[in-house]
Design an enzyme around this catalytic site. Structure first.
Site, PDB file in Angstrom:
ATOM      1  N   ASP A  52      -2.041  -0.085  -9.074  1.00 48.99           N
ATOM      2  CA  ASP A  52      -1.523  -0.144  -7.704  1.00 48.99           C
ATOM      3  C   ASP A  52      -2.664  -0.450  -6.724  1.00 48.99           C
ATOM      4  OD1 ASP A  52       0.134   0.680  -5.252  1.00 48.99           O
ATOM      5  OD2 ASP A  52       1.496   1.167  -6.883  1.00 48.99           O
TER       6      ASP A  52
ATOM      7  N   HIS B  65      -0.393   2.914  -0.642  1.00 51.33           N
ATOM      8  CA  HIS B  65       0.719   2.804  -1.591  1.00 51.33           C
ATOM      9  C   HIS B  65       0.421   3.503  -2.912  1.00 51.33           C
ATOM     10  CE1 HIS B  65       3.576   0.619  -4.302  1.00 51.33           C
ATOM     11  NE2 HIS B  65       4.339   0.569  -3.224  1.00 51.33           N
TER      12      HIS B  65
ATOM     13  N   SER C 204       9.452   1.267  -5.220  1.00 53.66           N
ATOM     14  CA  SER C 204       8.095   1.743  -5.530  1.00 53.66           C
ATOM     15  C   SER C 204       8.051   3.255  -5.620  1.00 53.66           C
ATOM     16  CB  SER C 204       7.113   1.293  -4.444  1.00 53.66           C
ATOM     17  OG  SER C 204       6.747  -0.054  -4.629  1.00 53.66           O
TER      18      SER C 204
END
Length: 823
Positions: free
Chosen positions: A141, A200, A554
């Site tokens: 990620d 994220h 996600s």
């Protein structure tokens, strides 16, 4: 005028490879059209990121100055210095060269929604019950805030076994040629320069395995605890290119193996590139990396409302239209920074022409199958159109289109673009699927272009979520409003319905009809770890100031990742295969009025219920036939099943000959099957069963309970070939000899040697990588052998003239040669 080209690559005049991605015709560093598959080395030199397929060895490529990282079977991830690209394309032994496209990164109430409170007790940090201890949770990620207490032990030391920053410089991980690796001693000493400035990756890792200990603003700790709070952690900060993603997963599994641990890897990222049937190069490589105790979970995608999939079905000779609407936008400065990329697909045996009419009426084409129309500079934008000119791994024909601003003054025109498809010959059917996979007007800052006429619902579970062995997560709503650090209460606008599917969640099925997604989990919205390096919008920050509210698939994928870690930590599920974990999560999923009848293209098999999955360890598996095995026609063979937790009243077993789309052949049933051993069903293999895409389904019934499982992957049913030993007892090496005669028609003899006993396979492939025939697939003692290929495929049909590859494999070792059939 076009900008100066750098590394112009002509696609003709080379003996190999046979399939080269059209984007490699002209590589322009600095422009978005090319930067999607470019990177830089430590000296700032331009590298082309690629996925290669063929029989050239990694050592040969490295000897030419080309970096090779992950090598699996005939596939490799590679980074080629731009000046060496033409040299690479001239190397014999390469069949396919694809650019490594760039993917995109796609809790309190969420943890309760999946039932984790029923399998874990508090108060933490002394968690008891199911916590994922002993399992490695890996994430590929945007990076991790390694200083965050959510990722530390109670004594303040790190839970991370390592960080690989693919974007950084430093000491590379062993076996890889780029990035910087940081080990626990480095992390505890606060040495790593890695940061998560996008937030994220930290958020995703927190959902999967954060321990919730971070807090502030006078709020209690352990409010936002992840699914597996005592799992070990590993983060790969990725470039998001498909090759780098494969490398990241490979790295995590290698790290787990070195520690003697099982691992589950989370991929909260994806691309709409490719055929959407699990055969994109990244999908194939990730499938090959999975195995017992090596599981991958991916997001379904956030394309549920993006209108990026167009579809029509042609018949007769009547043309049909799709229309694309490009919205008003402010073009980005420079050239090739307002980009629309299309990937279209239709049957490999059909011929379909394409004509495009721009908003001001400029007509391009028709472009017939097997031809290109490139360098088309119009007042409405610049186009390159390729119709079925690049051989594919799945046998289908691909339409690849680039629409962009080669001239800064002529960006893609706002308005309606008309795509007219005309059937020329459609024995394979007239269905056409068009995916707008890179929608980057104004460098991605503008509103999306969307299909209008011909718009198709669903079919937008992207890669890698569409891969066979990956568990794919949709997203549903568990939070509509929340309290923020500023003391105010906020709600999503428009306010979603609690328990409903998230409007953005990508729907299936795959283009070949296979079921995707597999399951749904909370993803709209979820509160999890806030990276200290990410500047979050104040309304999204939780009351403790160190957690943040996000939405997307996600966020749903890491809930499934954490659930998988909890399963792997249980003795009943230790070292389970991907298909076994997937079947367990599917069979124990929760349904309600929102999910409706499952499975379906929106929810998969329903809502994740880890409490149910862990509380009742009832499993059904099909260990035989194993992946890639050969069943010989005209003989008896068996299907074996394995049960845990119950005795089945009946187990009905059926056969698919089309890769699992249908199961028309009933092989028989087992009765009163105990939960011990691996009882088998013997059956006669009729010649009509011959296929290279065989799969077995087993359906176990116990009262009102029904469990379904499948063989782990595809296997072959074909006429066997004889394998004869030569010079028994003679010294042997691992070798594959040239076939004789060569060229041949219709038979040729292949000799090979094994220097040790073990399972061996000898297979014949087309030059595009399609399996033609399995000649050998069983254990052999060390020795020298010969076998004969009679020029027939797995179904007993004569194959055409051409070049074929024969490949010998034994315990991870591979040798390949080419042979010519001339008729």
């Amino acid at each position: 005028m076009l900008p100066a080209l750098v590394g112009l690559v002509p696609l003709s005049g080379f003996a190999a490879p046979q399939s080269v991605h059209p984007a490699l015709r002209a590589v322009r560093p600095g422009e978005a059209l090319s930067e999607r598959f470019l990177s830089r080395d430590a000296k700032g030199e331009v590298l082309v990121d690629l996925i290669l397929e063929g029989d050239v060895s990694p050592e040969t490529l490295r000897g030419q100055g080309i970096e090779v990282n992950t090598s699996i079977g005939r596939h490799m991830t590679a980074r080629c210095p731009l000046p060496l690209l033409s040299k690479l394309l001239a190397l014999p032994g390469l069949d396919r060269v694809r650019v490594a496209e760039r993917c995109k990164p796609l809790l309190d109430r969420s943890a309760l929604d999946v039932g984790v409170n029923t399998v874990r007790t508090v108060p933490p940090p002394s968690f008891t019950g199911q916590t994922g201890a002993g399992v490695l949770v890996g994430v590929v990620d945007t990076g991790v805030d390694y200083l965050n207490p959510d990722f530390q032990n109670p004594d303040g030391t790190t839970r991370l076994v390592s960080i690989w920053d693919q974007t950084g410089t430093g000491t590379h991980p062993s076996g890889f040629t780029y990035g910087a690796e940081w080990l626990p001693a480095d992390i505890n000493a606060l040495i790593p320069s890695e940061v998560d400035s996008q937030g994220h990756g930290s958020h995703v890792l927190g959902i999967a395995a954060g321990n919730g200990s971070a807090t502030g603003n006078g709020q209690p700790a352990y409010t936002y605890v992840g699914m597996a709070p005592q799992a070990d952690l590993c983060m790969v900060k990725t470039t998001f290119q498909t090759g780098a993603i494969v490398d990241g997963v490979h790295y995590i599994f290698q790290k787990a193996a070195s520690l003697g641990k099982q691992a589950v890897v989370n991929l909260s990222l994806g691309t709409q590139e490719g055929p959407h049937d699990g055969t994109l190069d990244m999908d194939v490589m990730l499938n090959a990396l999975t195995g017992p105790g090596k599981i991958i979970v991916a997001s379904a995608g956030n394309a549920g409302e993006d209108n990026l999939h167009g579809q029509l079905t042609l018949s007769g000779s009547t043309p049909q239209n799709m229309t694309l609407v490009v919205p008003p936008y402010t073009p980005a400065p420079g050239t090739a920074n307002d980009v629309l990329l299309f990937s279209g697909w239709y049957a490999g045996t059909s011929q379909i022409s394409l004509r495009i009419v721009t908003p001001t009426g400029v007509t391009l084409g028709p472009v017939v199958t097997g031809t290109n129309l490139t360098g088309q500079s119009t007042a409405d934008g610049y186009l390159n159109i390729y119709n079925g000119t690049t051989p594919t791994t799945n046998g289908a024909r691909e339409i690849y289109i680039e629409l962009y601003d080669a001239n800064q003054a002529l960006p893609p025109k706002t308005g309606t673009w008309t795509f007219t498809f005309t059937p020329v010959s459609i024995p394979g059917g007239g269905r056409v699927d068009m995916y707008l996979y890179d929608n980057a007007l104004a460098n991605g800052a503008a509103a999306l272009a969307k299909w209008s006429q011909g718009l198709a619902f669903g079919g937008v579970v992207g890669s890698p979520g569409d891969a066979d062995s990956i568990i794919t997560a949709a997203a549903h709503v568990t939070k509509d409003c929340w309290q923020s650090i500023d003391g105010a209460s906020y709600c999503w606008n428009p306010r979603p319905t609690l328990g409903a599917i998230a409007s953005f969640s990508s729907q299936g099925p795959r283009r070949d009809g296979a079921q995707k997604p597999d399951i749904s989990a909370p993803g709209f919205g979820v509160t999890s770890t806030l990276s200290g390096d990410y500047i979050a919008s104040t309304p999204l920050i939780a009351t403790d100031g160190v957690h943040v509210n996000f939405a997307g698939t996600s966020m749903s994928a890491p809930a499934v990742t954490g659930a998988t870690a909890l399963l792997l930590a249980r003795s009943e599920w230790a070292n389970s295969s991907p298909s076994k974990i997937k079947a367990r999560l599917r069979s124990t999923a929760r349904t309600d009025a929102f999910t409706g009848t499952v499975p379906n293209a929106t929810w998969g098999y329903g809502k994740l219920d880890i409490g149910n999955a862990l509380a009742i360890p009832l499993t059904l598996a099909v260990p035989r036939p194993p992946k890639g095995s050969l069943y010989a026609v005209g003989r008896y063979d068996s299907v074996n099943v394995a049960l845990t937790g119950f005795t089945a009243d009946t187990i009905a077993i059926s056969l698919s000959m089309d890769g699992g789309a249908t199961y028309p052949v009933s092989l028989g049933s087992l009765y009163n099957v105990p939960s011990s051993g691996q009882p088998g069903l013997m059956f006669f293999i009729d010649p009509s069963y011959a296929t290279s895409r065989a799969k077995v389904r087993a359906v176990a019934v116990k009262g009102a309970n029904v469990l379904t499982s499948y063989s782990d992957s595809l296997f072959t049913i074909a006429t066997p070939t004889a394998v004869l030993a030569e010079t028994p007892g003679a010294p042997a090496r691992f070798a594959l000899h040239p076939n004789t005669p060569n060229p041949f028609n219709p038979r040729t003899t292949i000799r090979f040697e094994l220097d040790r006993a073990g399972p061996a396979t000898l297979r014949v492939y087309s030059v595009t990588g399609a399996l033609v025939r399995t000649l050998v697939d069983h254990p052999l003692p060390a020795g020298q052998y010969r076998t004969v290929w009679d020029g027939l495929d797995a179904q007993g049909r004569p194959v055409g003239s051409g070049i074929y590859v024969y490949r010998l494999s034994e315990n991870g070792r591979n040798l390949s040669r080419k042979m010519s059939l001339l008729k």
